[in-house]
Every structure is written in C-alpha cells, then in structure tokens.
Motif scaffolding. Sequence first.
Motif, PDB file in Angstrom:
ATOM      1  N   ALA A 171      17.943  28.060   8.632  1.00 35.14           N
ATOM      2  CA  ALA A 171      17.108  28.470   9.737  1.00 35.14           C
ATOM      3  C   ALA A 171      16.215  29.645   9.430  1.00 35.14           C
ATOM      4  N   PHE A 172      14.978  29.696   9.622  1.00 29.75           N
ATOM      5  CA  PHE A 172      14.090  30.783   9.545  1.00 29.75           C
ATOM      6  C   PHE A 172      13.302  30.759  10.612  1.00 29.75           C
ATOM      7  N   GLY A 173      13.641  30.143  11.875  1.00 26.90           N
ATOM      8  CA  GLY A 173      12.728  30.157  12.838  1.00 26.90           C
ATOM      9  C   GLY A 173      12.247  31.389  13.421  1.00 26.90           C
ATOM     10  N   ARG A 174      10.975  31.882  13.830  1.00 22.35           N
ATOM     11  CA  ARG A 174      10.586  32.812  14.223  1.00 22.35           C
ATOM     12  C   ARG A 174      10.825  34.126  13.365  1.00 22.35           C
ATOM     13  N   ALA A 175      11.016  34.155  12.178  1.00 21.42           N
ATOM     14  CA  ALA A 175      11.279  35.014  11.230  1.00 21.42           C
ATOM     15  C   ALA A 175       9.969  35.800  10.767  1.00 21.42           C
ATOM     16  N   ARG A 176       9.896  36.867  10.839  1.00 23.51           N
ATOM     17  CA  ARG A 176       8.738  37.727  10.608  1.00 23.51           C
ATOM     18  C   ARG A 176       8.731  38.313   9.039  1.00 23.51           C
ATOM     19  N   PHE A 177       7.693  37.749   8.148  1.00 27.14           N
ATOM     20  CA  PHE A 177       7.571  38.298   6.706  1.00 27.14           C
ATOM     21  C   PHE A 177       6.464  39.179   6.716  1.00 27.14           C
ATOM     22  N   ARG A 178       6.451  40.576   6.767  1.00 32.54           N
ATOM     23  CA  ARG A 178       5.303  41.459   6.786  1.00 32.54           C
ATOM     24  C   ARG A 178       4.840  41.860   5.417  1.00 32.54           C
ATOM     25  N   ALA A 192      15.478  22.531   6.495  1.00 31.80           N
ATOM     26  CA  ALA A 192      14.720  23.846   6.545  1.00 31.80           C
ATOM     27  C   ALA A 192      13.888  23.993   7.481  1.00 31.80           C
ATOM     28  N   TRP A 193      14.322  24.763   8.296  1.00 27.32           N
ATOM     29  CA  TRP A 193      13.740  25.002   9.494  1.00 27.32           C
ATOM     30  C   TRP A 193      13.019  26.376   9.641  1.00 27.32           C
ATOM     31  N   PHE A 194      11.500  26.185   9.873  1.00 28.40           N
ATOM     32  CA  PHE A 194      10.596  27.516   9.901  1.00 28.40           C
ATOM     33  C   PHE A 194       9.997  27.367  11.143  1.00 28.40           C
ATOM     34  N   GLY A 195      10.431  26.648  12.174  1.00 24.52           N
ATOM     35  CA  GLY A 195       9.677  26.651  13.347  1.00 24.52           C
ATOM     36  C   GLY A 195      10.180  27.487  14.342  1.00 24.52           C
ATOM     37  N   ARG A 196      10.304  27.333  15.569  1.00 25.73           N
ATOM     38  CA  ARG A 196      10.721  28.274  16.541  1.00 25.73           C
ATOM     39  C   ARG A 196      11.971  28.814  16.222  1.00 25.73           C
ATOM     40  N   GLY A 197      12.115  30.292  16.861  1.00 25.33           N
ATOM     41  CA  GLY A 197      13.324  30.873  16.446  1.00 25.33           C
ATOM     42  C   GLY A 197      14.752  30.875  17.481  1.00 25.33           C
ATOM     43  N   PHE A 261      12.998  19.956  -1.040  1.00 22.92           N
ATOM     44  CA  PHE A 261      13.333  19.872   0.153  1.00 22.92           C
ATOM     45  C   PHE A 261      13.858  18.561   0.225  1.00 22.92           C
ATOM     46  N   ALA A 262      15.292  18.688   0.265  1.00 21.34           N
ATOM     47  CA  ALA A 262      15.997  17.012   0.306  1.00 21.34           C
ATOM     48  C   ALA A 262      16.180  16.570   1.690  1.00 21.34           C
ATOM     49  N   GLY A 263      16.026  17.490   2.850  1.00 19.18           N
ATOM     50  CA  GLY A 263      16.118  16.885   4.112  1.00 19.18           C
ATOM     51  C   GLY A 263      14.626  17.147   4.828  1.00 19.18           C
ATOM     52  N   PRO A 264      14.668  17.299   6.106  1.00 19.96           N
ATOM     53  CA  PRO A 264      13.560  17.792   7.030  1.00 19.96           C
ATOM     54  C   PRO A 264      12.800  19.097   6.450  1.00 19.96           C
ATOM     55  N   ALA A 265      11.824  19.056   6.313  1.00 21.35           N
ATOM     56  CA  ALA A 265      11.030  20.594   5.844  1.00 21.35           C
ATOM     57  C   ALA A 265      10.076  20.696   7.182  1.00 21.35           C
ATOM     58  N   TRP A 266      10.397  21.724   7.978  1.00 31.71           N
ATOM     59  CA  TRP A 266       9.795  21.787   9.331  1.00 31.71           C
ATOM     60  C   TRP A 266       9.061  22.971   9.417  1.00 31.71           C
ATOM     61  N   PHE A 267       7.890  23.003   9.231  1.00 31.58           N
ATOM     62  CA  PHE A 267       6.914  24.291   9.703  1.00 31.58           C
ATOM     63  C   PHE A 267       6.186  24.200  10.707  1.00 31.58           C
ATOM     64  N   PHE A 268       6.507  23.429  11.896  1.00 28.18           N
ATOM     65  CA  PHE A 268       5.840  23.301  13.033  1.00 28.18           C
ATOM     66  C   PHE A 268       5.597  24.456  13.555  1.00 28.18           C
ATOM     67  N   LYS A 269       4.282  25.111  13.844  1.00 32.28           N
ATOM     68  CA  LYS A 269       4.023  26.205  14.579  1.00 32.28           C
ATOM     69  C   LYS A 269       4.275  27.395  13.905  1.00 32.28           C
ATOM     70  N   ALA A 270       4.497  27.493  12.212  1.00 30.51           N
ATOM     71  CA  ALA A 270       4.710  28.356  11.608  1.00 30.51           C
ATOM     72  C   ALA A 270       3.336  28.753  11.258  1.00 30.51           C
ATOM     73  N   ARG A 271       3.233  30.205  10.720  1.00 28.86           N
ATOM     74  CA  ARG A 271       1.951  30.787  10.678  1.00 28.86           C
ATOM     75  C   ARG A 271       1.701  31.434   9.408  1.00 28.86           C
ATOM     76  N   PHE A 272       0.698  31.395   8.538  1.00 32.35           N
ATOM     77  CA  PHE A 272       0.473  31.764   7.275  1.00 32.35           C
ATOM     78  C   PHE A 272      -0.826  32.930   7.350  1.00 32.35           C
ATOM     79  N   GLY A 273      -0.788  34.001   6.939  1.00 28.69           N
ATOM     80  CA  GLY A 273      -1.727  34.977   7.015  1.00 28.69           C
ATOM     81  C   GLY A 273      -2.705  35.045   5.779  1.00 28.69           C
ATOM     82  N   ALA A 274      -1.946  34.465   4.663  1.00 27.32           N
ATOM     83  CA  ALA A 274      -2.580  34.729   3.355  1.00 27.32           C
ATOM     84  C   ALA A 274      -2.364  33.487   2.545  1.00 27.32           C
TER      85      ALA A 274
END
Length: 524
Positions: A171-178, A192-197, A261-274
Amino acid sequence: MTVRESDSAAYQAAVRAVAQETGAGRIAALRGLGELVAGCPGLRPRAVAALADHLRAPVGADGWDADARREAGRVLATLLRPAAAEAPAGPADATADPDPPPAVDLDLRAATLVDLDLGGAVLGAGRFADARFLGATSFVDTRFTGVADFARTVCHGPARFTRARFLGHAAFGRARFRADADFTGARFAAFAWFGRGEDELWEDDPAWETVEETSPAPWDEPNEDDPQWPVAVLMGDYQEWSEGGDGARFVGPVSFRRARFAGPAWFFKARFGADATFRQARFGGPVHLDQPTVDLTGATWAGTADDGPVCWPLGWTPAPAGPDGVELVPDDSVRPYAGQLADADPDVRRAGLAVLADLGDARPQLRQRVVDTVCGYLRMPLSFDLAAARTDGQAAELELRHTAQRLLAARLRPSTEAPGGPPHWAGTDLMLCGATLVDLDLGGCHVGHADFTGVQFHGDTGFAGSVFTGAAFRLAGGDGRASFHGPVSFAGARLDRRRSVRESLGDVACHAGVVIDEAESPPG
C-alpha cells in the motif's frame, strides 16, 4: 529460540543505555546493542521492536537527533538482513517462496527516518504509514513477507525499491515522493495499491479505536492549503471509488521498468509530475493506469476482461496475445497523440494538446477519454511556488496549463458551437481532484459531474453562469476541502441539481472575495 537469562539481562542493560545516553554515547550504545543481538539471534524481535519505539519518538525528543536516527537505522538493517546461510537459494520469485528466511515485523508508523537503508532485509509486516524519510532511502532487494504499508509516507530524497519483493499487499496510497523513485524490477505478488491513502473500514472494525491516534505528516506541498485529508472514512467495497482526492504523488521521475504485478495494479488518482516509465513491466490482473505521461513500451498484460476493470492511458492498447500475454502498443487510431504530453519539450506538449482537441472534436466517442487525459495533465503536481519569481521554464509550464484549461472550457460552453468553432462536448465529466489550477475560467460551461475535491484554485477563478449535474468541492463531512487563493465568482451558477451553491461548497476555504448570486433555488 531460547534466550539465556544472562543474555536477557545484558540486553536490558543495553536497551537502557540507548535510552539514557545522548550524543556520541548514544551512538556507541546503539552499536553495542547491535553487536549483542548479533551474537544472540533470539533477541532480534525484541531489539527490532525497541529500536522502532525510539524511532517513532518525535524529532528532538530525548536527544533523538539525525545522527542517532541514522545509526538506529543502521542497526535495524543489520538485524533484519539474513545471514548468508539463511538467504534463499534459487531465482527470486515473488509468487513462489516455499521456505522464506525468518522474518520480523517492523512498525515504524509516523517515524522520522534518516538515510534509512534496509536493502537486502527480510521483513514480515512492514508498517511505515505516515513516516517521513529524510535523505536517501533504500529498500533495494528488500523482501516483505507480510503487508507493506507505506500509506501517506513522505520521501524527501531519492527512494529506491529496486527489485523489492512484496509477498503481501503493498500500500502506497497518498505517498509523496519528492525526488526520483525507482521500483525497477520490483515484484508485487498481491495488491499493488498506489491510490488514496486512507483505510476503508467497516463500522464494527476494531481499527476504528486507533484511527484517531494516527498522525499523518503535515501536508506542506507548494501552493496548497491543508485539505485535511481523512485517514479512514469509508465503509464498503473499495471498487465503488466514492472517495475524492489524489493517490501517490511522484514529483520527480519514477521507474517501474520490468516490474511484475501478479495481482491488481491500482494507480487510480495517482499523480506523476515527470517521466513515468513502465517499460517491459508485466501486469497479471486488473489495472488502472490512466496517467498521460506513462510509457508502456514493451509492457505486457496477462489478464483478461473477466479479471476485473482495466484502464490504460489514452494512446495505448493491448495487442493480440503472445507467449507472455498481450503487449501494450500505441493505439493506431490515436497514434499522433501517444506520448506527447510526456515529452520534455513544451512545444511537443503544446502540439499534443492540440492533437487531443482535434481528436475529441472529430470523434465524439473519445471525448470523455480526451477530457480525462487533459485533466490528468492538469493534475500533474507543480514543483514550484506560485508566489515566488518564476523561471522561463516555469512560466512556459503555466502557459501550457492555461492552454489545457482553455481547451476544456471552449468545448464545455454551448455558446461556442458555431461555424468554425469547436463543438460542444455535452455531458462531459471533469476529474480534477487534487489539482492546482491557475486562473481557471469555466464561466458559462455546461458540465456533467465534476470532482474538485481538494483542488487549489489560484489567481482569478470563474464559475459564473456555469451549470453542473453535480460538482464536489469536498469529501463528505467537510474533509478534503478545496481552497480558493484568489477571487472567485459563482454568480448565476448551478453546481448541483438538488442543492444550492452554498450547500455544494460547504466549508471550502476562500482567502479572497467570493461572489455567490444564485438566480433561483434548485428544485428539491
């Protein structure tokens, strides 16, 4: 493993020394604790828990400064890395690991960690929710045999998860990588959860008793007023997607090259700045990856439509199945667009926006996908302060965003449908949650549903005369509110079919003048 009474007594003395010493004395005590436990593996779980307790202490508390935190992290890494004899033999496989080495749970929720390097460690459950990672962070070749929870973490420096293996949910929901983030070769055996936190909890879940104890890191992104994002609000099925806001935020470049990604790969509402590369990645289940800057060259998908929902970025489509599944290839029908919004050259991105506009004008069935893509571009995080002096590059980026905003507004206004002008894209929804918008003018626009949850509006904002089927500016209960940092007009606007403008806005933050002049009350 049995621990002798003498070893236990020595351990207690070593733990007391770590707590009581300061400065150089604490560094020496930490090293002594590590050496003691290395000679008595049975003490390892207790020592890991004790060090984690210290690292969860507030910054500066009892002398736990950066040097002490850095050394505590080094000792933790030594205790969590298996000896050569314990290391698993054979090829790394996240989905099949019949005899994993001994694993210890690690709880570093809300901890402040300095230059943490757990590369090569083996963990049971790794709980890092709300932690702050200062300096460089490494989980290279780390194996998580249980849940890996990085929800709402903040990585201030480079973060390396290269070849990390996640055998449980990640779970990486709402994680911030600066800074830049690297998941090259990482393997995700489950979700693999990269959605809300926030967590989704049922009413009778005992976890509700501890939710209020969670301490998310302050939301101090540039240009943003704290939207008061909740930690746990929902009850029900996660696939309902009724929450607002954004997911994981990558300000710098990120690589998922050759990730599995063997299971769900969820990047719904993830944000990529580069740059966001998924080159040669392999997907095995449901996927939601719709960001316009994603590169899927050589990526494959082994799932089927029966596995669950799948959403790829506009411009990419599954090709006929091959031995490794179906390959993701540029969509011939929209090939002129594919990849242009990810280009470093602003002229290429400007051309990409023009291609998108022409595409939607000519093909009504693609209009919602085009709007979603433009909204995805507008949701890319801004890395500079709008109140500070701007470089030429920053000014060019803002002008491109103005171009994208005008592209949408021109096609959402029915009055613009005239010979030589763009057609009206009727019934179109806007997904702008979490975005930073500057001088947005949707005056006179007719829109379907719009999500402005947590949006930061800067400059002059116009909604005068606009009509929405429904527009959300905050989550239920008032959390996740939008903020207006400049003047805004809702004169004659209709934001909802059943609620007034004031009811729809609720307690949004208005830092300048606001005009609300409803022509009539909406029907009840």
